[in-house]
Scaffold this motif. Sequence first.
Motif, PDB file in Angstrom:
ATOM      1  N   VAL A  33       0.902  -1.021   0.043  1.00  0.00           N
ATOM      2  CA  VAL A  33       0.009   0.013   0.103  1.00  0.00           C
ATOM      3  C   VAL A  33       1.063   1.245   0.016  1.00  0.00           C
ATOM      4  N   LEU A  34       0.902   1.853  -1.227  1.00  0.00           N
ATOM      5  CA  LEU A  34       1.935   3.040  -1.387  1.00  0.00           C
ATOM      6  C   LEU A  34       0.952   4.222  -1.248  1.00  0.00           C
ATOM      7  N   SER A  35       1.066   5.174  -0.382  1.00  0.00           N
ATOM      8  CA  SER A  35       0.202   6.391  -0.565  1.00  0.00           C
ATOM      9  C   SER A  35      -1.263   6.063  -0.683  1.00  0.00           C
ATOM     10  N   GLY A  36      -2.022   4.903  -0.223  1.00  0.00           N
ATOM     11  CA  GLY A  36      -3.505   4.517  -0.500  1.00  0.00           C
ATOM     12  C   GLY A  36      -3.414   3.603  -1.544  1.00  0.00           C
ATOM     13  N   GLN A  37      -2.674   3.721  -2.445  1.00  0.00           N
ATOM     14  CA  GLN A  37      -2.749   2.949  -3.684  1.00  0.00           C
ATOM     15  C   GLN A  37      -2.582   1.388  -3.380  1.00  0.00           C
ATOM     16  N   SER A  43       6.548  -5.674  -7.766  1.00  0.00           N
ATOM     17  CA  SER A  43       7.885  -5.898  -8.042  1.00  0.00           C
ATOM     18  C   SER A  43       8.553  -5.023  -8.632  1.00  0.00           C
ATOM     19  N   GLY A  44       9.928  -4.451  -8.367  1.00  0.00           N
ATOM     20  CA  GLY A  44      10.500  -3.413  -9.010  1.00  0.00           C
ATOM     21  C   GLY A  44      10.240  -2.211  -8.411  1.00  0.00           C
ATOM     22  N   CYS A  45      10.207  -1.055  -9.175  1.00  0.00           N
ATOM     23  CA  CYS A  45      10.484   0.399  -8.809  1.00  0.00           C
ATOM     24  C   CYS A  45       8.967   0.976  -8.801  1.00  0.00           C
ATOM     25  N   HIS A  46       8.384   1.564  -7.787  1.00  0.00           N
ATOM     26  CA  HIS A  46       7.287   2.231  -7.654  1.00  0.00           C
ATOM     27  C   HIS A  46       7.230   3.737  -7.115  1.00  0.00           C
ATOM     28  N   ALA A  47       7.055   4.674  -7.863  1.00  0.00           N
ATOM     29  CA  ALA A  47       7.044   6.082  -7.513  1.00  0.00           C
ATOM     30  C   ALA A  47       5.990   6.410  -6.626  1.00  0.00           C
ATOM     31  N   GLY A  48       6.047   7.228  -5.565  1.00  0.00           N
ATOM     32  CA  GLY A  48       5.064   7.696  -4.838  1.00  0.00           C
ATOM     33  C   GLY A  48       4.455   8.826  -5.367  1.00  0.00           C
ATOM     34  N   GLN A  49       3.098   9.015  -5.453  1.00  0.00           N
ATOM     35  CA  GLN A  49       2.578  10.193  -6.175  1.00  0.00           C
ATOM     36  C   GLN A  49       2.249  11.018  -5.132  1.00  0.00           C
ATOM     37  N   THR A  50       2.091  11.002  -4.055  1.00  0.00           N
ATOM     38  CA  THR A  50       1.807  12.095  -2.945  1.00  0.00           C
ATOM     39  C   THR A  50       2.989  12.215  -1.767  1.00  0.00           C
ATOM     40  N   ARG A  51       3.082  13.347  -1.465  1.00  0.00           N
ATOM     41  CA  ARG A  51       3.953  13.332  -0.130  1.00  0.00           C
ATOM     42  C   ARG A  51       2.906  13.658   1.116  1.00  0.00           C
ATOM     43  N   PRO A  52       3.095  13.255   2.355  1.00  0.00           N
ATOM     44  CA  PRO A  52       3.992  12.371   2.601  1.00  0.00           C
ATOM     45  C   PRO A  52       3.996  11.104   2.176  1.00  0.00           C
ATOM     46  N   THR A  54       3.495   7.264   2.082  1.00  0.00           N
ATOM     47  CA  THR A  54       3.104   6.258   3.289  1.00  0.00           C
ATOM     48  C   THR A  54       3.147   5.042   2.849  1.00  0.00           C
ATOM     49  N   VAL A  55       3.841   4.102   3.350  1.00  0.00           N
ATOM     50  CA  VAL A  55       4.175   2.742   2.942  1.00  0.00           C
ATOM     51  C   VAL A  55       3.785   1.672   4.002  1.00  0.00           C
ATOM     52  N   GLN A  56       2.953   0.687   3.533  1.00  0.00           N
ATOM     53  CA  GLN A  56       2.650  -0.349   4.272  1.00  0.00           C
ATOM     54  C   GLN A  56       2.836  -1.605   3.561  1.00  0.00           C
ATOM     55  N   ASN A  57       3.760  -2.552   4.282  1.00  0.00           N
ATOM     56  CA  ASN A  57       4.244  -3.646   3.319  1.00  0.00           C
ATOM     57  C   ASN A  57       3.461  -4.677   3.876  1.00  0.00           C
ATOM     58  N   ASN A  58       2.454  -5.359   2.882  1.00  0.00           N
ATOM     59  CA  ASN A  58       1.810  -6.574   3.170  1.00  0.00           C
ATOM     60  C   ASN A  58       2.196  -7.522   2.287  1.00  0.00           C
TER      61      ASN A  58
END
Length: 99
Positions: A33-37, A43-52, A54-58
């Motif tokens: 879960v990356l900034s709500g998405q 896998s690989g690289c994912h750019a955050g779309q918002t600041r701050p 938020t990263v939840q690793n499930n």
Amino acid sequence: MRPILTAAGTLALAATMAIGLAAPASAAHGQLVLSGQVIENPSGCHAGQTRPLTVQNNTDEYVLVHAGPACDGEVLEVIAPGDTASGYAAEFGQSVHLN
């Protein structure tokens, strides 16, 4: 004779390690879960779309939070499976990477 055996042993060890470490790339299992998405089996690289950020690793893999937008720059935090990003990584992180 001993230097030849040592060299042969070193080459054999290097070959064994290279084969053992060269695992095929595959996605992590679970959700990131990356900034709500919600990203399924990322896998690989994912750019955050918002600041701050938020990263939840499930997932079942570690997530690296990078200072740069394309998984470049300093690694700010390593997030273990089941954890979330801290304040520092959330404030300054711009992207995440999973192997």
